[in-house]
Scaffold this motif. Sequence first.
Motif, PDB file in Angstrom:
ATOM      1  N   LYS A   1       0.800  -1.227   0.000  1.00  0.00           N
ATOM      2  CA  LYS A   1       0.000   0.000   0.000  1.00  0.00           C
ATOM      3  C   LYS A   1       0.837   1.283   0.000  1.00  0.00           C
ATOM      4  O   LYS A   1       0.375   2.329   0.448  1.00  0.00           O
ATOM      5  N   LEU A   2       2.056   1.216  -0.493  1.00  0.00           N
ATOM      6  CA  LEU A   2       2.931   2.397  -0.546  1.00  0.00           C
ATOM      7  C   LEU A   2       3.080   3.047   0.831  1.00  0.00           C
ATOM      8  O   LEU A   2       3.028   4.273   0.967  1.00  0.00           O
ATOM      9  N   GLU A   3       3.293   2.231   1.838  1.00  0.00           N
ATOM     10  CA  GLU A   3       3.411   2.740   3.205  1.00  0.00           C
ATOM     11  C   GLU A   3       4.824   3.245   3.473  1.00  0.00           C
ATOM     12  O   GLU A   3       5.806   2.612   3.090  1.00  0.00           O
ATOM     13  N   MET A   4       4.909   4.371   4.157  1.00  0.00           N
ATOM     14  CA  MET A   4       6.193   5.019   4.382  1.00  0.00           C
ATOM     15  C   MET A   4       7.140   4.158   5.211  1.00  0.00           C
ATOM     16  O   MET A   4       8.359   4.236   5.054  1.00  0.00           O
ATOM     17  N   GLU A   5       6.590   3.331   6.089  1.00  0.00           N
ATOM     18  CA  GLU A   5       7.447   2.465   6.897  1.00  0.00           C
ATOM     19  C   GLU A   5       8.209   1.470   6.018  1.00  0.00           C
ATOM     20  O   GLU A   5       9.375   1.159   6.274  1.00  0.00           O
ATOM     21  N   VAL A   6       7.542   0.982   4.980  1.00  0.00           N
ATOM     22  CA  VAL A   6       8.202   0.065   4.044  1.00  0.00           C
ATOM     23  C   VAL A   6       9.168   0.834   3.145  1.00  0.00           C
ATOM     24  O   VAL A   6      10.282   0.374   2.872  1.00  0.00           O
ATOM     25  N   ILE A   7       8.753   2.013   2.703  1.00  0.00           N
ATOM     26  CA  ILE A   7       9.634   2.841   1.867  1.00  0.00           C
ATOM     27  C   ILE A   7      10.917   3.174   2.624  1.00  0.00           C
ATOM     28  O   ILE A   7      12.021   3.145   2.059  1.00  0.00           O
ATOM     29  N   ASP A   8      10.797   3.488   3.913  1.00  0.00           N
ATOM     30  CA  ASP A   8      11.984   3.769   4.733  1.00  0.00           C
ATOM     31  C   ASP A   8      12.962   2.597   4.698  1.00  0.00           C
ATOM     32  O   ASP A   8      14.176   2.785   4.564  1.00  0.00           O
ATOM     33  N   LEU A   9      12.424   1.400   4.833  1.00  0.00           N
ATOM     34  CA  LEU A   9      13.283   0.213   4.802  1.00  0.00           C
ATOM     35  C   LEU A   9      13.905   0.027   3.420  1.00  0.00           C
ATOM     36  O   LEU A   9      15.080  -0.334   3.297  1.00  0.00           O
ATOM     37  N   MET A  10      13.141   0.292   2.385  1.00  0.00           N
ATOM     38  CA  MET A  10      13.663   0.157   1.023  1.00  0.00           C
ATOM     39  C   MET A  10      14.867   1.055   0.787  1.00  0.00           C
ATOM     40  O   MET A  10      15.827   0.667   0.114  1.00  0.00           O
ATOM     41  N   THR A  11      14.817   2.261   1.332  1.00  0.00           N
ATOM     42  CA  THR A  11      15.906   3.210   1.088  1.00  0.00           C
ATOM     43  C   THR A  11      17.211   2.781   1.751  1.00  0.00           C
ATOM     44  O   THR A  11      18.269   3.327   1.435  1.00  0.00           O
TER      45      THR A  11
ATOM     46  N   THR B   1      -3.936   7.943  -4.122  1.00  0.00           N
ATOM     47  CA  THR B   1      -2.859   7.352  -4.914  1.00  0.00           C
ATOM     48  C   THR B   1      -1.819   8.391  -5.310  1.00  0.00           C
ATOM     49  O   THR B   1      -0.608   8.132  -5.259  1.00  0.00           O
ATOM     50  N   TYR B   2      -2.287   9.555  -5.680  1.00  0.00           N
ATOM     51  CA  TYR B   2      -1.383  10.624  -6.114  1.00  0.00           C
ATOM     52  C   TYR B   2      -0.406  10.998  -4.997  1.00  0.00           C
ATOM     53  O   TYR B   2       0.814  10.995  -5.193  1.00  0.00           O
ATOM     54  N   SER B   3      -0.912  11.314  -3.818  1.00  0.00           N
ATOM     55  CA  SER B   3      -0.059  11.758  -2.707  1.00  0.00           C
ATOM     56  C   SER B   3       0.851  10.636  -2.220  1.00  0.00           C
ATOM     57  O   SER B   3       2.023  10.867  -1.894  1.00  0.00           O
ATOM     58  N   LEU B   4       0.320   9.427  -2.155  1.00  0.00           N
ATOM     59  CA  LEU B   4       1.139   8.293  -1.723  1.00  0.00           C
ATOM     60  C   LEU B   4       2.334   8.105  -2.653  1.00  0.00           C
ATOM     61  O   LEU B   4       3.456   7.842  -2.205  1.00  0.00           O
ATOM     62  N   THR B   5       2.095   8.241  -3.946  1.00  0.00           N
ATOM     63  CA  THR B   5       3.172   8.078  -4.925  1.00  0.00           C
ATOM     64  C   THR B   5       4.198   9.195  -4.802  1.00  0.00           C
ATOM     65  O   THR B   5       5.413   8.941  -4.783  1.00  0.00           O
ATOM     66  N   ILE B   6       3.725  10.426  -4.725  1.00  0.00           N
ATOM     67  CA  ILE B   6       4.629  11.572  -4.591  1.00  0.00           C
ATOM     68  C   ILE B   6       5.501  11.421  -3.350  1.00  0.00           C
ATOM     69  O   ILE B   6       6.737  11.589  -3.397  1.00  0.00           O
ATOM     70  N   ASP B   7       4.878  11.094  -2.230  1.00  0.00           N
ATOM     71  CA  ASP B   7       5.617  10.970  -0.968  1.00  0.00           C
ATOM     72  C   ASP B   7       6.631   9.828  -1.021  1.00  0.00           C
ATOM     73  O   ASP B   7       7.756   9.958  -0.520  1.00  0.00           O
ATOM     74  N   ALA B   8       6.239   8.708  -1.627  1.00  0.00           N
ATOM     75  CA  ALA B   8       7.139   7.553  -1.701  1.00  0.00           C
ATOM     76  C   ALA B   8       8.375   7.872  -2.538  1.00  0.00           C
ATOM     77  O   ALA B   8       9.511   7.590  -2.138  1.00  0.00           O
ATOM     78  N   VAL B   9       8.157   8.466  -3.694  1.00  0.00           N
ATOM     79  CA  VAL B   9       9.280   8.779  -4.588  1.00  0.00           C
ATOM     80  C   VAL B   9      10.211   9.801  -3.949  1.00  0.00           C
ATOM     81  O   VAL B   9      11.441   9.658  -3.985  1.00  0.00           O
ATOM     82  N   LYS B  10       9.642  10.827  -3.336  1.00  0.00           N
ATOM     83  CA  LYS B  10      10.483  11.862  -2.730  1.00  0.00           C
ATOM     84  C   LYS B  10      11.267  11.320  -1.537  1.00  0.00           C
ATOM     85  O   LYS B  10      12.408  11.731  -1.295  1.00  0.00           O
ATOM     86  N   LYS B  11      10.681  10.395  -0.806  1.00  0.00           N
ATOM     87  CA  LYS B  11      11.401   9.792   0.320  1.00  0.00           C
ATOM     88  C   LYS B  11      12.587   8.964  -0.186  1.00  0.00           C
ATOM     89  O   LYS B  11      13.680   9.005   0.384  1.00  0.00           O
ATOM     90  N   ILE B  12      12.371   8.222  -1.266  1.00  0.00           N
ATOM     91  CA  ILE B  12      13.477   7.461  -1.853  1.00  0.00           C
ATOM     92  C   ILE B  12      14.562   8.407  -2.351  1.00  0.00           C
ATOM     93  O   ILE B  12      15.757   8.188  -2.131  1.00  0.00           O
ATOM     94  N   ARG B  13      14.138   9.499  -2.993  1.00  0.00           N
ATOM     95  CA  ARG B  13      15.098  10.430  -3.578  1.00  0.00           C
ATOM     96  C   ARG B  13      15.956  11.140  -2.528  1.00  0.00           C
ATOM     97  O   ARG B  13      17.086  11.535  -2.797  1.00  0.00           O
TER      98      ARG B  13
END
Length: 587
Positions: free
Chosen positions: A230-240, A262-274
């Motif tokens: 679900k594009l969760e930030m906790e998982v994105i944090d681990l991915m980075t 969906t729009y905000s989740l995607t924006i936030d996920a990509v920017k966190k990775i970046r």
Amino acid sequence: MRKSILLLLYIFVVNTSFSQSEKKIKWWNPVNSVVPVISGQAWPSEVKSVYHRFPERAEESVREKVWNLSKQSAGLSIRFWSNADSILVKYQLKEAIDMAHMPATGVSGLDLYSKTFDGEWLRSWGSYLIKTKSNYSFRIDDDSESYKKYGREYQLFLPLYNEVEILEIGVDSKSSFEVLPIRKEKPIVAYGTSICQGACASRPGMAWTNILERNLERPVINLGFSGNGKLEMEVIDLMTEIDSKLYILDCLPNLNPNTDDTYSLTIDAVKKIRLKRLNVPIILTTHIGYADELTRKKSAEEVIKLNKELERAHNDLKSEGLENIFLLKKQDLAFGFDMYVDHIHPNDYGMVQYAMVYEDLIREVIKESIGDLSTKAPKTQSRDIDVYKWEERHQDILELNKVDEPKICLFGDSIINFWGGEPVSTIARGQDSWDGILKPLGVRNFGFGWDRIENVLWRVYHDELDGYQAEQIILMIGTNNINFNSDTEIIKGLETLIRAIKIRQPKSKILMIGILPRTGKEKLIKELNLKIAQLAVLEAVDFRKIDDQLLLKNGIINDSLFTDGLHPNREGYMILGKQLERIIIDK
């Protein structure tokens, strides 16, 4: 009644074969390994169980459902070498053996693949019993002398939807067995849904992430969580935390177009990775669509809405100046209704399609093209296994490059491999000229015995030129292609190789060295070198020949400077070293 009797007989035979051979079998348990050996794990030293996907600390940050799914071994595998004619696996599972829409062989089964000495994939099969305590018996019918002596590389893929508690691999006590450590190449990291986890592949090897791993021959970290991608930030944090070659975000099938942003989740996920991974490519994948969307309007509308929001996010990210963001569209995935098991999960046909589309895009993104000629198709090899281990040397170079960045990279085959330097080779006929001439110049030995152009291309694709800036790349490769490829194929392969090097080392000077003469092929090689020289002009790289002093006046090889009409001896290497020194200094 008859079916019950046959089933009991089968169980008796399988269990009897295991028990009768137990005394003759040597068993290996991954838990006892001193180095990480479970491929597909991003945190091998931090897992609570050797077969979990997330580090133990993730239990405190991710949702309980995600944590529990991370215990399932999707995408994990074990690589090893063996010459056994029978490979046994016994393992214990924790959860349900199968599902209504996915067979036990996919949910809880194993899959065994192997590779030939020329880098071609093979698949093994055998008898199995899948229960809480399961076992597989893979029969290997290979009577060749090379297999009996050396064996080959195997990769055992683990269950997609079950938690492995205990696993052991057994071979006959007289057979060889050597587990391979996890690879050092940067992995592909895929975060997604049940489709990413592997539903509904008929067996582990058919999950699209596992197909992709075999095709790219690069580790793939599977972060697919059934119903919970679900594009969760906790998982994105681990991915980075993962130093990845590329990230995939494929979560739309688990998002609700009416309740999830969906729009905000995607924006936030990509920017966190970046924030942490500035230039690593990111693929945003649209919803593949539903099998029934042609007959169910609501399904089609949901997919359209989700995909529009993802595409809007992609476009806005690009407009903000974020680079290396790619959109994989539904029409490119091109799913037909016969590619599904149910309304959403791919069958094996769909999994192959999914992997193929991803592979094409990923190769384009990370610049790893694969051509229609053998010289343009990157391959591993183990042809010189009696002298050295090809992959081990590759991994040694990756590690060496991290701790001591090379100044000049000398790529080649056994002629370079047997010269000297590091990584240390079992054969080093020119060690004194290497130590006295090339080492002071900062040259590193990137020579691999029996390599062809396509094998060097594989090594370039797999990070041997990544992470540092070399002053010069020197190529002397192609002699092992002469008996297998035409001059045109050799030139086309060298062209692909040069361009791959330029992409990875754009500031480095490239020097092509003509192929050295060999007994009986002096004229052929002379003509081929003229074509290589022409290629060098077209590709704007330098070309030099260093073989003049290796030939007699009549143009025939001087046998006194070679060990076998191909490989130089100590005196021959000294001549080559002095020639190469002059070229490097004059550059």
